[in-house]
Design a protein around this motif. Structure first.
Motif, short mmCIF file in Angstrom:
data_model
loop_
_atom_site.label_atom_id
_atom_site.label_comp_id
_atom_site.label_asym_id
_atom_site.label_seq_id
_atom_site.Cartn_x
_atom_site.Cartn_y
_atom_site.Cartn_z
N ASN A 48 0.84 -1.21 0.00
CA ASN A 48 0.00 0.00 0.00
C ASN A 48 0.87 1.25 0.00
OD1 ASN A 48 -1.72 2.13 0.55
ND2 ASN A 48 -3.05 0.91 1.86
N TRP A 49 1.24 1.71 -1.20
CA TRP A 49 2.15 2.84 -1.31
C TRP A 49 1.59 4.12 -0.71
CZ3 TRP A 49 0.08 6.73 -4.31
CH2 TRP A 49 -0.91 6.35 -5.22
N PHE A 50 0.27 4.37 -0.87
CA PHE A 50 -0.24 5.65 -0.35
C PHE A 50 -0.29 5.69 1.17
CE2 PHE A 50 -4.45 3.79 -0.13
CZ PHE A 50 -4.60 3.06 -1.31
N ALA A 51 -0.42 4.51 1.81
CA ALA A 51 -0.37 4.49 3.28
C ALA A 51 1.07 4.70 3.75
CB ALA A 51 -0.91 3.17 3.82
N VAL A 52 2.03 4.05 3.08
CA VAL A 52 3.43 4.19 3.48
C VAL A 52 3.90 5.63 3.28
CG1 VAL A 52 5.81 3.49 2.99
CG2 VAL A 52 3.98 1.80 2.91
N LEU A 53 3.56 6.22 2.13
CA LEU A 53 4.06 7.55 1.78
C LEU A 53 3.23 8.67 2.42
CD1 LEU A 53 4.75 6.82 -2.01
CD2 LEU A 53 6.47 7.03 -0.19
N LYS A 120 9.89 1.87 -15.77
CA LYS A 120 9.30 2.38 -17.02
C LYS A 120 7.82 1.95 -17.13
CE LYS A 120 10.39 2.70 -21.86
NZ LYS A 120 10.80 1.81 -22.93
N ILE A 121 7.55 0.71 -16.76
CA ILE A 121 6.16 0.22 -16.79
C ILE A 121 5.29 1.05 -15.85
CG2 ILE A 121 4.66 -1.71 -16.11
CD1 ILE A 121 6.86 -3.64 -17.05
N LEU A 122 5.82 1.31 -14.65
CA LEU A 122 5.00 2.00 -13.65
C LEU A 122 4.76 3.46 -14.00
CD1 LEU A 122 6.48 0.42 -10.39
CD2 LEU A 122 4.52 -0.33 -11.75
N ARG A 123 5.74 4.10 -14.64
CA ARG A 123 5.57 5.50 -15.06
C ARG A 123 4.78 5.61 -16.37
NH1 ARG A 123 6.37 7.69 -10.63
NH2 ARG A 123 8.37 8.53 -9.94
N ALA A 132 4.14 12.65 -8.43
CA ALA A 132 3.38 13.25 -7.32
C ALA A 132 2.77 12.15 -6.44
CB ALA A 132 2.29 14.16 -7.86
N MET A 133 2.46 11.01 -7.05
CA MET A 133 1.91 9.89 -6.28
C MET A 133 3.06 9.11 -5.63
SD MET A 133 -0.68 8.29 -9.06
CE MET A 133 -2.27 8.97 -9.40
N ILE A 134 3.96 8.63 -6.47
CA ILE A 134 5.10 7.84 -5.98
C ILE A 134 6.39 8.51 -6.46
CG2 ILE A 134 6.18 5.55 -5.91
CD1 ILE A 134 3.54 4.28 -6.66
N PRO A 135 7.10 9.21 -5.58
CA PRO A 135 8.34 9.88 -5.98
C PRO A 135 9.40 8.86 -6.46
CG PRO A 135 7.65 10.58 -3.79
CD PRO A 135 6.77 9.43 -4.17
N ASP A 136 10.39 9.34 -7.20
CA ASP A 136 11.41 8.46 -7.80
C ASP A 136 12.06 7.51 -6.79
OD1 ASP A 136 10.95 9.52 -10.27
OD2 ASP A 136 12.70 10.85 -10.27
N SER A 140 11.89 3.45 -7.16
CA SER A 140 13.02 2.55 -7.38
C SER A 140 13.03 1.42 -6.34
CB SER A 140 14.35 3.32 -7.40
OG SER A 140 14.68 3.74 -6.12
N LYS A 141 12.51 1.67 -5.16
CA LYS A 141 12.41 0.59 -4.16
C LYS A 141 11.38 -0.45 -4.58
CE LYS A 141 13.73 3.30 -0.09
NZ LYS A 141 13.23 3.90 1.17
N ILE A 142 10.25 0.01 -5.11
CA ILE A 142 9.23 -0.94 -5.58
C ILE A 142 9.81 -1.79 -6.72
CG2 ILE A 142 6.93 -1.26 -6.55
CD1 ILE A 142 6.06 1.34 -5.39
N ALA A 143 10.53 -1.12 -7.62
CA ALA A 143 11.10 -1.84 -8.77
C ALA A 143 12.10 -2.89 -8.29
CB ALA A 143 11.75 -0.86 -9.73
N LEU A 144 12.93 -2.54 -7.32
CA LEU A 144 13.89 -3.50 -6.77
C LEU A 144 13.19 -4.67 -6.11
CD1 LEU A 144 16.81 -1.59 -5.04
CD2 LEU A 144 17.00 -3.39 -6.76
#
Ligand code: HEC
Ligand code: HEC
Length: 249
Positions: A48-53, A120-123, A132-136, A140-144
């Motif tokens: 849940n990225w929006f809860a974490v961020l 690239k897929i996510l952007r 603005a939703m998920i900063p770089d 990169s952590k999600i991608a890893l």
């Protein structure tokens, strides 16, 4: 005699092959990665990225969410796990049926791939995750996590029965020393859902073992619960086995 020996050594080699794959899966190679901290964060963002961020929740239903599934809508359809599953197998895994059934494929094919390809897929316009939703840095952590942090639990969880194939007695020792302070000895200290339809640790462990392990491994987004993935899959599976013995209501 000679042929017998040959056959036998062949079997031993095959047996060892199976064993070493299972040992590798059991060991959870992600925790040996130099990027382990980023991977652990990445798994929590996958949940849940929006809860974490702590950013605004999306209000619309995600464009990739199929209209055929009317059970889920709004912000929950923006969580990676909602489309790709707690087992990363999408339509081929636990979300083949149930309220999250979407027909969307999993992300297993991206294990071991270049994280830049995932970014690239996510952007891209289909997924639509803007900076603005998920900063770089978070992206990169999600991608890893996708490339280096996926893990497989079939060694420890029976898919048909959802039962843990691990050591509940060993899990109890960890639970009774590390988890009970927050969750209570019976796992009922916190109710994760509503008073009418309560969900306790025992309820979740039996209903969704994959989600349970993910929460243990990466922690619960926006809460005090620490990420405990350093223990490795086997130990987490032992804890799962014990939590499956806790009361479900
Ligand atoms: C609303 C549903 C939805 C959400 C949320 C979503 N995805 Fe996807 N994802 C898809 C669909 C649909 C595809 C397949 C697109 C295609 O192949 O044309 C896909 C494809 C992918 C792929 C490529 C898989 C392959 O084998 O081709 C990766 C990797 C991926 N998503 C990662 C993520 C991550 C990480 C997140 C969270 C940040 C995420 N997705 C969120 C629907 C979603
Ligand atoms: C420092 C306190 C703390 C410790 C220690 C802790 N947790 Fe948690 N845990 C929490 C909090 C807070 C939540 C979030 C509850 C909520 O969202 O309502 C949570 C959530 C969870 C969830 C997800 C529940 C859900 O439905 O979303 C699971 C599973 C879980 N914990 C298992 C464990 C296990 C197993 C251990 C020990 C290995 C453990 N926790 C240790 C505080 C803790």
């Amino acid at each position: 005699m000679r042929i017998g020996h040959l056959l036998l050594s062949g079997l031993v080699i095959i047996g060892f092959g199976i064993l070493s794959t299972q040992t590798a899966k059991a060991a959870d190679l992600a925790i040996l990665s130099p990027n382990v901290t980023a991977i652990m964060d990445g798994g929590k963002l996958y949940d849940n990225w929006f809860a974490v961020l702590e950013v605004d929740k999306p209000t619309q239903t995600h464009a990739l969410w199929p209209a055929s599934n009317t059970k889920k809508k709004g912000n929950v359809t923006w969580r990676c796990k909602s489309c790709h599953g707690w087992d990363f197998m999408g339509k081929d895994g636990a979300y083949a049926s149930g309220s999250y059934k979407s027909g969307i494929k999993g992300i297993r094919a991206y294990e071991g791939k270049d994280p830049a390809a995932v970014e690239k897929i996510l952007r891209g316009s289909a997924h639509g995750f803007t900076p603005a939703m998920i900063p770089d840095a978070a992206l990169s952590k999600i991608a890893l996590f996708v490339t280096d942090g996926q893990y497989e639990l079939d060694v420890f969880i029976d898919r048909a029965t959802k039962k843990a194939k691990s050591n509940a007695a060993k899990g109890k020792v960890i639970y009774d020393t590390s988890c009970y302070l927050c969750h209570g000895k019976d796992g009922k200290e916190m109710n994760f859902k509503t008073a009418d339809a309560p969900e306790y640790l025992g309820t979740l462990a039996n209903g969704n073992p994959w989600e349970t392990i993910n929460k243990i491994r990466h922690g619960q987004p926006d809460s005090q619960m620490p990420a405990l993935g350093y223990m490795g899959n086997k130990t987490m599976a032992d804890i799962l086995a014990y939590t499956q013995t806790l009361p479900i209501k």
